[in-house]
Every structure is written in C-alpha cells, then in structure tokens.
Scaffold this active site. Structure first.
Site, PDB file in Angstrom:
ATOM      1  N   ALA A 128      42.710   6.187  -9.448  1.00 50.53           N
ATOM      2  CA  ALA A 128      42.140   5.691 -10.692  1.00 50.53           C
ATOM      3  C   ALA A 128      42.876   6.340 -11.851  1.00 50.53           C
ATOM      4  O   ALA A 128      43.538   7.372 -11.691  1.00 50.53           O
ATOM      5  CB  ALA A 128      40.647   6.008 -10.781  1.00 50.53           C
ATOM      6  N   SER A 165      42.795   8.711 -14.687  1.00 51.08           N
ATOM      7  CA  SER A 165      41.926   9.865 -14.927  1.00 51.08           C
ATOM      8  C   SER A 165      42.042  10.400 -16.345  1.00 51.08           C
ATOM      9  O   SER A 165      41.554  11.491 -16.637  1.00 51.08           O
ATOM     10  CB  SER A 165      42.248  10.983 -13.932  1.00 51.08           C
ATOM     11  N   ASN A 188      41.167  -1.171 -13.195  1.00 50.11           N
ATOM     12  CA  ASN A 188      41.755  -0.150 -12.336  1.00 50.11           C
ATOM     13  C   ASN A 188      40.716   0.791 -11.737  1.00 50.11           C
ATOM     14  O   ASN A 188      40.830   1.195 -10.572  1.00 50.11           O
ATOM     15  CB  ASN A 188      42.780   0.657 -13.135  1.00 50.11           C
ATOM     16  N   SER A 239      33.113  11.433 -11.442  1.00 53.68           N
ATOM     17  CA  SER A 239      33.567  12.472 -12.366  1.00 53.68           C
ATOM     18  C   SER A 239      32.410  13.119 -13.097  1.00 53.68           C
ATOM     19  O   SER A 239      31.395  12.474 -13.390  1.00 53.68           O
ATOM     20  CB  SER A 239      34.517  11.849 -13.399  1.00 53.68           C
ATOM     21  N   TYR A 261      36.767   6.465 -19.836  1.00 55.73           N
ATOM     22  CA  TYR A 261      37.030   6.924 -18.469  1.00 55.73           C
ATOM     23  C   TYR A 261      35.727   7.284 -17.762  1.00 55.73           C
ATOM     24  O   TYR A 261      35.445   6.817 -16.655  1.00 55.73           O
ATOM     25  CB  TYR A 261      37.976   8.129 -18.489  1.00 55.73           C
ATOM     26  N   LYS A 283      50.874  15.081 -14.830  1.00 54.77           N
ATOM     27  CA  LYS A 283      49.748  14.550 -15.582  1.00 54.77           C
ATOM     28  C   LYS A 283      49.849  14.736 -17.103  1.00 54.77           C
ATOM     29  O   LYS A 283      48.970  14.292 -17.844  1.00 54.77           O
ATOM     30  CB  LYS A 283      48.440  15.181 -15.078  1.00 54.77           C
ATOM     31  N   TYR A 288      33.753  16.352 -27.666  1.00 53.10           N
ATOM     32  CA  TYR A 288      34.046  17.588 -26.939  1.00 53.10           C
ATOM     33  C   TYR A 288      32.805  18.139 -26.257  1.00 53.10           C
ATOM     34  O   TYR A 288      31.731  18.240 -26.870  1.00 53.10           O
ATOM     35  CB  TYR A 288      34.618  18.627 -27.907  1.00 53.10           C
TER      36      TYR A 288
END
Length: 330
Positions: free
Chosen positions: A79, A81, A94, A118, A145, A181, A283
């Site tokens: 996936a 991320s 996706n 996640s 996400y 990444k 955040y």
C-alpha cells in the site's frame, strides 16, 4: 506458497527475510518497483518469483478459480504508506480497493489473509487507541492515508468477515530496508544521516504547553518485532480480528534521539526547529498501542526496548556499507 504484497518495500521485505530465517522461500513477491531503489531490498533474500501488482489484480479478477497452486497465505503489505499523500483517488484504489479484492479472494479460497492497517487510523488520539469495534467505528484519521486504512477495517466489519482475517494496526515502525522511503523514513534512519553529516539532530519543537520540545511521544516498534508478530499469526490461524502492534509503551523523541547518539558513540546534540505549517494541525503529540488484545490472543514474546532496537539497527545495518537485511549468508 505465500504471497507477500509490497514484498520489496520496508515491512514486506523484512517479512520475506523473516520467512527465509524460518526456512521458507516459496514466496511470490508482489510489488511495483517503479524507479525507486527498493529493489535493493530483495538482493539478499530468497523467493520464488516476482509479479507486478497490476498483474496480480488482473489474475485474481479474471480467474474463476485460484490461479496459485498451494497458496497458503497472503501477507498484504502493499500500500502507499505516505501520510502526506494527497491523491485521494490513488489511495482509494491502491489501499482500499486492492485490499478488498485480496480479502475476498482469500476468504473464498481458504487462504490466510494478514493485512497492514495503521496506527494512523486513530487520528489525534482523542478517541483513545483501543483496538475494539466500538472505538474503531468512531475514529477520525487526520490524513487520507489513515482514512484509507480505516475504510478497509470498517468494510471488513460491515461484511461480517473481520473475525476471519487479521488486520494489524502498526504504530511507529523503524528498522532496516526503509532506505527508499525518502521523507517517510523513520527518524532513526534520518537521525543517523544527520548526525553523521553534521553532528547535530533536528527535532520539531512543541506547540503545546503540556509537551516540552522533543517530549512529544510515540510508540516506536522495531521492524523485527513486527515480522515476529506476523509470523505468529501465520502459525496461529485461530487468532483473527483487528490488533494493535506496538510496544505498549510511548517514548519521547528525545529518548529516541539519545538512543541514536549512544549507538553511534556520540554525545547528544539536538536542535529544535519550527514545524511546517501544513503539519501543525495534523500532528500527533502522543501515540501508544494498548496490546492487551494481542496478548489475550496468545502472543507472548517481549518487544524490543527502544535503546536495544536502535542499537541493533545502527550497529548492524546503518553503520555498514551494505545496510540491507540478508539471509543468503545464514
């Protein structure tokens, strides 16, 4: 055979490494290598074949029967991320639709299905971090996400299949094979490079009175613990549902920074910098994964303490010219 989607990625390639250490190499890796250098994650691993993600989707969508003889499990790590990805349609296709297709295929063919969810699904944490149905239904992720991951868990719940598969809510994962990444690499990896280049590590300052600079907290978990958990679920098909996968103990960014400096044999030197405006409202100041449900399911192994995991990562991988996980020499 075991299919590992995202098998060239960070957690996916680590899972292939884990399977190799268990003596298993009949593995079909599914990924989209593109122009990144994540192909390097595969060079030290043993597997039987590689298939592009789109080819897998066509094969499963058009075949009337299982096209993969002897398939036992699909470990779905494939996936996007990126928590900063803004292409919502891409994430829906996706992350959400692809996961649905794999789950349906697995259940129709008696194949074990392990999915990567996640900790980002928990949003700002105001609803807590419990991996129960009641909490899951009211969560509001802070980014697309996290929402794409939340959608799959909710879909599986509404379909009545959540107790026939495994969906794992990973918290802050760090460890080898994440080098491709970019901005989504762990702070451990970024810190090692910053400290090597400048001798200093930069962390975001806090914008809340109840958290000092660098005292924001995360549940950091070593990737080797992640793959141990997934291997356990492969060996225990009676255990199903949504599970948090973290250490169950939040640590500060300052703790992590000090662990990296110590592993590199250097005195800590931290600089606190402004957070970009687009991140301030999204955040997370605190994440911690209650793992009671995972323990109740039967998983007993201890999680690697932050300092020990960081040291292993730094000394045995990041300090070396070839930092990739390798099972050919085992």
């Amino acid at each position: 055979m075991i299919i590992v989607t995202g098998g060239a990625g960070f957690i996916g390639s680590a899972m292939v490494w884990k399977l190799n250490t268990m003596g298993f190499d009949n593995i079909l890796i599914v990924d989209n290598l593109g122009h990144e250098e994540k192909w390097k994650n595969l060079t030290g691993l043993r597997y039987s074949d590689y298939l592009h993600r789109d080819q897998l989707m066509v094969a499963l969508d058009q075949s009337e029967k299982n096209p993969f003889e002897g398939l036992q499990a699909i470990v779905h790590m494939g996936a996007c991320s990126s928590t900063t990805e803004t292409d919502a349609e891409f994430l829906m296709s996706n992350n959400y639709r692809f996961s649905q297709l794999l789950a349906k295929f697995s259940l129709q063919n008696g194949v074990r299905f392990i999915n990567a969810s996640s900790g980002a699904t928990y949003g700002d944490g105001s609803q807590g971090f419990n991996d129960d149905i009641q909490t899951m239904r009211v969560l509001k992720p802070l980014n697309m996400y996290g929402y794409s991951k939340q959608l799959f868990d909710l879909w599986a719940y509404r379909q009545g299949i959540l107790q026939a598969l495994v969906s794992l809510k990973f918290f802050n994962v760090y460890g080898p094979n994440e080098y491709h990444k970019g901005d989504m690499m762990s702070v451990v990896c970024k810190a090692h490079k910053q400290i090597t280049d400048t001798g200093t590590l930069k962390l975001f300052r806090s914008y809340r009175d109840d958290y000092g600079n660098g005292e924001q907290k995360r549940d950091f978990i070593y990737v080797k613990d992640i793959v141990d958990v997934m291997a356990w679920f492969l060996e225990n098909p009676h255990a199903n549902g949504v599970f948090n996968v973290g250490t169950g103990k939040a640590r500060t960014w300052n703790d992590l920074a000090n662990a990296v400096f110590a592993a590199m044999g250097r005195e800590p030197k931290i600089e606190y910098i402004d957070m970009p405006d687009h991140l301030r409202e999204k955040y997370q100041y605190f994440t911690q994964a209650p793992v009671d449900k995972l323990r109740s399911a039967g998983y007993k192994a201890e999680f690697t303490p932050l300092e020990q995991g960081v040291r292993d990562y730094v000394v045995n991988y990041l300090n070396k010219d070839d930092p990739y996980m390798d099972t050919y020499g085992d």
